[in-house]
Design a protein around this motif. Sequence first.
Motif, PDB file in Angstrom:
ATOM      1  N   UNK A 153       0.659  -1.192  -0.034  1.00  0.00           N
ATOM      2  CA  UNK A 153      -0.035  -0.105   0.318  1.00  0.00           C
ATOM      3  C   UNK A 153       0.521   1.608  -0.085  1.00  0.00           C
ATOM      4  N   UNK A 154       0.259   2.880  -0.788  1.00  0.00           N
ATOM      5  CA  UNK A 154       1.176   3.351  -0.456  1.00  0.00           C
ATOM      6  C   UNK A 154       0.218   4.889  -1.188  1.00  0.00           C
ATOM      7  N   UNK A 155       0.040   5.605  -0.805  1.00  0.00           N
ATOM      8  CA  UNK A 155      -0.649   6.850  -0.757  1.00  0.00           C
ATOM      9  C   UNK A 155      -2.138   6.841   0.366  1.00  0.00           C
ATOM     10  N   UNK A 156      -2.643   7.461   0.140  1.00  0.00           N
ATOM     11  CA  UNK A 156      -4.171   7.851   1.215  1.00  0.00           C
ATOM     12  C   UNK A 156      -5.390   7.160   0.300  1.00  0.00           C
ATOM     13  N   UNK A 157      -6.346   6.365   1.337  1.00  0.00           N
ATOM     14  CA  UNK A 157      -7.167   5.612   0.662  1.00  0.00           C
ATOM     15  C   UNK A 157      -7.755   6.391  -0.236  1.00  0.00           C
ATOM     16  N   UNK A 158      -8.983   6.411  -1.178  1.00  0.00           N
ATOM     17  CA  UNK A 158     -10.179   7.141  -1.480  1.00  0.00           C
ATOM     18  C   UNK A 158     -11.208   6.614  -1.706  1.00  0.00           C
ATOM     19  N   UNK A 159     -12.379   7.209  -1.513  1.00  0.00           N
ATOM     20  CA  UNK A 159     -13.775   6.289  -2.532  1.00  0.00           C
ATOM     21  C   UNK A 159     -13.755   7.036  -3.432  1.00  0.00           C
ATOM     22  N   UNK A 160     -14.528   6.022  -4.707  1.00  0.00           N
ATOM     23  CA  UNK A 160     -14.922   6.211  -5.846  1.00  0.00           C
ATOM     24  C   UNK A 160     -16.644   6.389  -5.815  1.00  0.00           C
ATOM     25  N   UNK A 161     -17.187   7.013  -5.967  1.00  0.00           N
ATOM     26  CA  UNK A 161     -19.092   7.929  -5.749  1.00  0.00           C
ATOM     27  C   UNK A 161     -19.948   6.917  -7.599  1.00  0.00           C
ATOM     28  N   UNK A 162     -20.105   6.071  -7.720  1.00  0.00           N
ATOM     29  CA  UNK A 162     -20.324   6.310  -9.027  1.00  0.00           C
ATOM     30  C   UNK A 162     -21.868   6.991  -9.246  1.00  0.00           C
ATOM     31  N   UNK A 163     -22.978   7.763  -8.105  1.00  0.00           N
ATOM     32  CA  UNK A 163     -23.877   8.077  -8.615  1.00  0.00           C
ATOM     33  C   UNK A 163     -24.264   9.456  -8.834  1.00  0.00           C
ATOM     34  N   UNK A 164     -24.476   9.798  -9.068  1.00  0.00           N
ATOM     35  CA  UNK A 164     -24.641  11.340  -9.617  1.00  0.00           C
ATOM     36  C   UNK A 164     -24.829  12.364  -9.182  1.00  0.00           C
ATOM     37  N   UNK A 165     -26.756  11.097  -7.888  1.00  0.00           N
ATOM     38  CA  UNK A 165     -27.460  11.966  -7.474  1.00  0.00           C
ATOM     39  C   UNK A 165     -26.662  11.859  -6.123  1.00  0.00           C
ATOM     40  N   UNK A 166     -27.418  12.617  -4.644  1.00  0.00           N
ATOM     41  CA  UNK A 166     -26.943  12.254  -3.515  1.00  0.00           C
ATOM     42  C   UNK A 166     -27.735  10.841  -3.101  1.00  0.00           C
ATOM     43  N   UNK A 171     -18.582  13.558 -15.128  1.00  0.00           N
ATOM     44  CA  UNK A 171     -18.520  12.695 -15.334  1.00  0.00           C
ATOM     45  C   UNK A 171     -18.625  11.800 -13.880  1.00  0.00           C
ATOM     46  N   UNK A 172     -19.083  10.777 -13.942  1.00  0.00           N
ATOM     47  CA  UNK A 172     -18.527   9.819 -12.839  1.00  0.00           C
ATOM     48  C   UNK A 172     -18.138   8.440 -13.112  1.00  0.00           C
ATOM     49  N   UNK A 173     -17.275   8.281 -12.008  1.00  0.00           N
ATOM     50  CA  UNK A 173     -17.357   8.516 -10.455  1.00  0.00           C
ATOM     51  C   UNK A 173     -16.513   9.922  -9.858  1.00  0.00           C
ATOM     52  N   UNK A 174     -17.259  10.420  -9.220  1.00  0.00           N
ATOM     53  CA  UNK A 174     -16.599  11.361  -8.311  1.00  0.00           C
ATOM     54  C   UNK A 174     -15.568  10.461  -7.549  1.00  0.00           C
ATOM     55  N   UNK A 175     -14.603  11.421  -6.732  1.00  0.00           N
ATOM     56  CA  UNK A 175     -13.419  10.233  -5.991  1.00  0.00           C
ATOM     57  C   UNK A 175     -13.164  11.563  -5.033  1.00  0.00           C
ATOM     58  N   UNK A 176     -12.875  11.180  -3.165  1.00  0.00           N
ATOM     59  CA  UNK A 176     -12.865  11.793  -2.180  1.00  0.00           C
ATOM     60  C   UNK A 176     -11.539  10.825  -1.650  1.00  0.00           C
ATOM     61  N   UNK A 177     -10.627  11.872  -1.545  1.00  0.00           N
ATOM     62  CA  UNK A 177      -9.024  11.297  -1.356  1.00  0.00           C
ATOM     63  C   UNK A 177      -9.042  12.042   0.058  1.00  0.00           C
ATOM     64  N   UNK A 178      -9.354  11.287   1.268  1.00  0.00           N
ATOM     65  CA  UNK A 178      -8.621  11.347   2.558  1.00  0.00           C
ATOM     66  C   UNK A 178      -7.177  11.470   3.045  1.00  0.00           C
ATOM     67  N   UNK A 179      -7.021  12.459   3.321  1.00  0.00           N
ATOM     68  CA  UNK A 179      -5.822  13.227   3.336  1.00  0.00           C
ATOM     69  C   UNK A 179      -5.187  13.575   4.228  1.00  0.00           C
ATOM     70  N   UNK A 180      -6.143  13.308   5.068  1.00  0.00           N
ATOM     71  CA  UNK A 180      -5.893  13.524   7.009  1.00  0.00           C
ATOM     72  C   UNK A 180      -7.724  13.215   6.653  1.00  0.00           C
ATOM     73  N   UNK A 181      -8.147  12.281   8.121  1.00  0.00           N
ATOM     74  CA  UNK A 181      -9.539  11.727   8.035  1.00  0.00           C
ATOM     75  C   UNK A 181      -9.021  11.014   9.805  1.00  0.00           C
TER      76      UNK A 181
END
Length: 275
Positions: A158-171, A233-243
């Motif tokens: 493993x290296x770098x920060x974990x992240x999530x891909x969100x495939x929905x365009x809406x909440x 376009x999807x998927x959006x990405x959230x990278x957790x630099x510090x969480x």
Amino acid sequence: MYKIGEFSKITSLTIKALRYYEEQGILCPSERDKNGYRLYNDQDYERARLIALLRGLDFSIMEIRDVISNYGGEEDLSYFLKEKQAQILERIAGEKALLKKLEEALPGGSAAGIIRQEYDIVIKEIEEMIVVSTRFRGAYSDVGKYIGSLYKAAGNKSFGCPFSLYYDEEYREDADVELCVPVKGMVQASGISCRKLPGCRTISTIHKGGYDELGFAYKALLDAAYERNLQPVSPSREIYRKGPGLIFRGNPSNYVTELMIPVREMDIPMQEQKG
């Protein structure tokens, strides 16, 4: 045996309540006489006392039904009461958090005037990478449930920060999420996917603070994208630099999240679409 009136008197339950509990299947008379009148015995009395206790402790009818169907004595009751206590404490913590938000939103509070952070917007080219991932449907907060298993599968790759891909365009309350951890090479692990994530062009910004205010960062990204005639376009990405940590969540005000939305050039400029 006790007639319903007598039983009502010794249990301090009204006849109306006794009939209701019978309808709900939690306190039925053990017998009926030849005229069809309800008759209750000592076992019914003990159950009535239990129901009265639970009702006095704000157990719902559904909860009482669950307790009675699994009740085998005082030891079992102790477990049910402790579970109820934990639920109440959790609810109290939620109410306290809500009170804090209300206080912050009042004039003079830290959230008064809805002052939000400024977002610096950048265009980033993301290179192809290898990730171990797991995809699920659930609440956004469920992400933390899977992070440990991904790092275990990744091991020292493993290296770098974990992240999530969100495939929905809406909440959504049942979001389509893929949680990823970058790795230096292919990994094999049961129940975990390992794949190459293609590169893409993104519009990106940094959000500092809790996840409950990420919507402001997404708005800044979408506004900036349309101003530049870029199509999100999807998927959006959230990278957790510090969480939050694996055990303690820490102070949400110190969280740092990088948000990325893949983009492409619009076929028709936004100005022409509006015209």
